[in-house]
Write a protein that holds these residues in place. Structure first.
Motif, short mmCIF file in Angstrom:
data_model
loop_
_atom_site.label_atom_id
_atom_site.label_comp_id
_atom_site.label_asym_id
_atom_site.label_seq_id
_atom_site.Cartn_x
_atom_site.Cartn_y
_atom_site.Cartn_z
N TYR A 109 -24.12 14.10 -5.12
CA TYR A 109 -24.94 15.31 -5.21
C TYR A 109 -25.59 15.60 -3.86
CZ TYR A 109 -28.42 18.70 -6.63
OH TYR A 109 -29.18 19.84 -6.72
N GLU A 110 -26.04 14.56 -3.18
CA GLU A 110 -26.63 14.75 -1.86
C GLU A 110 -25.65 15.46 -0.93
OE1 GLU A 110 -28.03 12.08 1.98
OE2 GLU A 110 -28.01 11.15 0.00
N ALA A 111 -24.39 15.04 -0.95
CA ALA A 111 -23.38 15.67 -0.11
C ALA A 111 -23.21 17.14 -0.46
CB ALA A 111 -22.05 14.93 -0.25
N ALA A 112 -23.30 17.47 -1.75
CA ALA A 112 -23.19 18.87 -2.17
C ALA A 112 -24.37 19.68 -1.67
CB ALA A 112 -23.10 18.95 -3.70
N LEU A 113 -25.57 19.09 -1.72
CA LEU A 113 -26.75 19.81 -1.24
C LEU A 113 -26.72 19.96 0.28
CD1 LEU A 113 -29.25 21.17 -2.41
CD2 LEU A 113 -30.49 19.02 -2.12
N VAL A 114 -26.17 18.97 0.96
CA VAL A 114 -25.99 19.09 2.42
C VAL A 114 -25.05 20.25 2.73
CG1 VAL A 114 -24.97 17.99 4.45
CG2 VAL A 114 -26.54 16.69 2.98
N ARG A 115 -24.00 20.42 1.95
CA ARG A 115 -23.09 21.55 2.17
C ARG A 115 -23.83 22.87 2.01
NH1 ARG A 115 -19.52 18.18 -0.81
NH2 ARG A 115 -19.80 19.39 -2.74
N GLU A 116 -24.71 22.97 1.02
CA GLU A 116 -25.51 24.19 0.86
C GLU A 116 -26.37 24.43 2.09
OE1 GLU A 116 -25.83 26.15 -2.37
OE2 GLU A 116 -23.87 25.17 -2.58
N LEU A 117 -27.04 23.37 2.55
CA LEU A 117 -27.89 23.48 3.73
C LEU A 117 -27.10 23.90 4.96
CD1 LEU A 117 -30.52 22.97 5.32
CD2 LEU A 117 -29.93 20.53 5.36
N GLU A 118 -25.95 23.30 5.14
CA GLU A 118 -25.13 23.64 6.30
C GLU A 118 -24.65 25.08 6.24
OE1 GLU A 118 -23.39 19.20 7.43
OE2 GLU A 118 -22.20 20.54 6.17
N GLU A 119 -24.36 25.57 5.05
CA GLU A 119 -23.96 26.98 4.91
C GLU A 119 -25.10 27.91 5.29
OE1 GLU A 119 -22.23 30.07 1.49
OE2 GLU A 119 -22.23 27.91 1.11
#
Length: 371
Positions: A163-173
């Motif tokens: 889930y952390e990796a998914a939230l990082v993807r949101e942040l990076e977007e």
């Protein structure tokens, strides 16, 4: 007879107040309404403006349950929905069909919301409503929050990295779409304090899997801070980064009343130690019934860089300017002449919408009274 100082009695210390900070949620119909109202109401007092966490984000992370439900390899616990504020809050377990490391989350909704709100921000700035130099504030929960809410305890350690990796993807977007000079990212830490305090959120005292007091191998403050800092480290240095430390806000009540600001200070210090980049601001709550020096005494140990803005959540609609003044006076005895900003304890999005304008006015009144 007017009050006079007795011989050798020093004047009472007073804080230097500068700036207002909004934690994030504001109860207005749309992001454009929020941005316009905040920019107009606070003017130059606000260095950053949030979009109000409108739409599905109204109840903070509760909308994330549907994102967990959509992941192959996760299954809801129980046959009947457990509905809170219209959201099913039943936790999930690994169902054995997909290894934890192979779980794949789709879009979580944070990036889509931020990009839509940023378009409103740009339009309002072009129209002169938002002042040049004001930043667009995006508020994100720590990954621990949603994992704690939507994953059963036995599987949290395994699901958290995915889930952390998914939230990082949101942040990076978000960071890819919003120019760094326009952006400020706030990471909200609330669930962390439930673990730190051992609060009962239903089913006994909350315990993190990594807590050495519950069989893990880390101190609870250090473990929470390390995970939050690992996520926040993905915020590029050109983007401002802040933290909102929180004791919850359900029906305008904390999940536990802190004995003092000691755990807040410990968490803030652990965050800045763990991060490889500067922290722009830290926000700390001050409960309404704590205008005593004992509550704020731990602030003497706050190890923030002088450039890091400190916001104290001293504003409460129940007692207005006078209550804020008492709480600031107590803080002054500990912080001396440090520059601080003012805020409410938490977001005020889940309070009545007709309270919003008065709360914005309260920020201004407290700041201008000290000028």
């Amino acid at each position: 007879m007017p009050d006079t100082l007795t011989p050798n009695q020093p004047p009472a210390p007073t804080l230097t107040l500068r700036g207002a900070h909004l934690v994030g949620s504001v109860n207005l119909p749309s992001a454009r309404d929020t941005l316009r109202t905040v920019a107009t109401g606070l003017g130059a007092h606000a260095r950053r403006v949030p979009d109000g966490e409108v739409g599905e984000r109204f109840h903070w992370i509760l909308f994330q349950g549907s994102r967990f439900e959509a992941v192959d390899g996760l299954a809801r616990v129980g046959d009947s929905p457990v509905v809170v504020a219209g959201f099913d809050v039943r936790p999930h377990v690994l169902d054995g069909t997909v290894p934890a490391e192979d779980l794949r989350f789709g879009p979580l909704g944070y990036a889509a919301a931020a990009l839509a709100s940023y378009a409103d921000f740009v339009a309002l700035r072009a129209a002169g409503v938002i002042a040049p130099g004001t930043r667009f504030q995006v508020c994100l929960p720590s990954p621990l929050a949603a994992v704690t809410t939507f994953v059963a305890p036995a599987d949290r350690a395994a699901v958290h990295p995915v889930y952390e990796a998914a939230l990082v993807r949101e942040l990076e977007e978000i960071c890819a779409a919003v120019p760094a000079e326009d952006l400020a990212v706030q990471v909200d830490l609330a669930t962390e304090f439930a673990f730190v305090e051992g609060a009962n959120l239903g089913g006994g005292a909350a315990r993190a899997w990594f807590d050495s007091g519950a069989g893990g191998d880390e101190g609870v403050v250090e473990g929470c801070a390390r995970r939050a800092a690992r996520f926040a480290a993905h915020v590029p240095e050109g983007v401002q980064l802040g933290f909102h430390l929180c004791y919850g806000d359900v029906a305008e009540k904390h999940f536990v009343e802190p004995a003092d600001a000691g755990h807040l200070v410990a968490m803030a210090n652990a965050l800045v130690t763990a991060l490889p980049r500067p922290v722009t601001w830290v926000h700390l709550p001050v409960p309404i019934d704590r205008d005593d020096v004992a509550y704020v005494a731990p602030l003497a140990g706050l190890a923030l860089d002088e450039a890091t803005e400190l916001y104290l959540g001293v504003l409460h609609h129940e007692d207005g300017v006078e209550g804020a003044t008492r709480r600031l006076a107590a803080a002054a005895q500990v912080l001396g002449d440090r520059v601080v900003g003012v805020a409410t304890e938490c977001g005020f999005g889940r309070g009545p919408s007709d309270r919003t304008a008065a709360l914005l006015d309260l920020h201004v009144a407290v700041l201008e009274r000290s000028a």
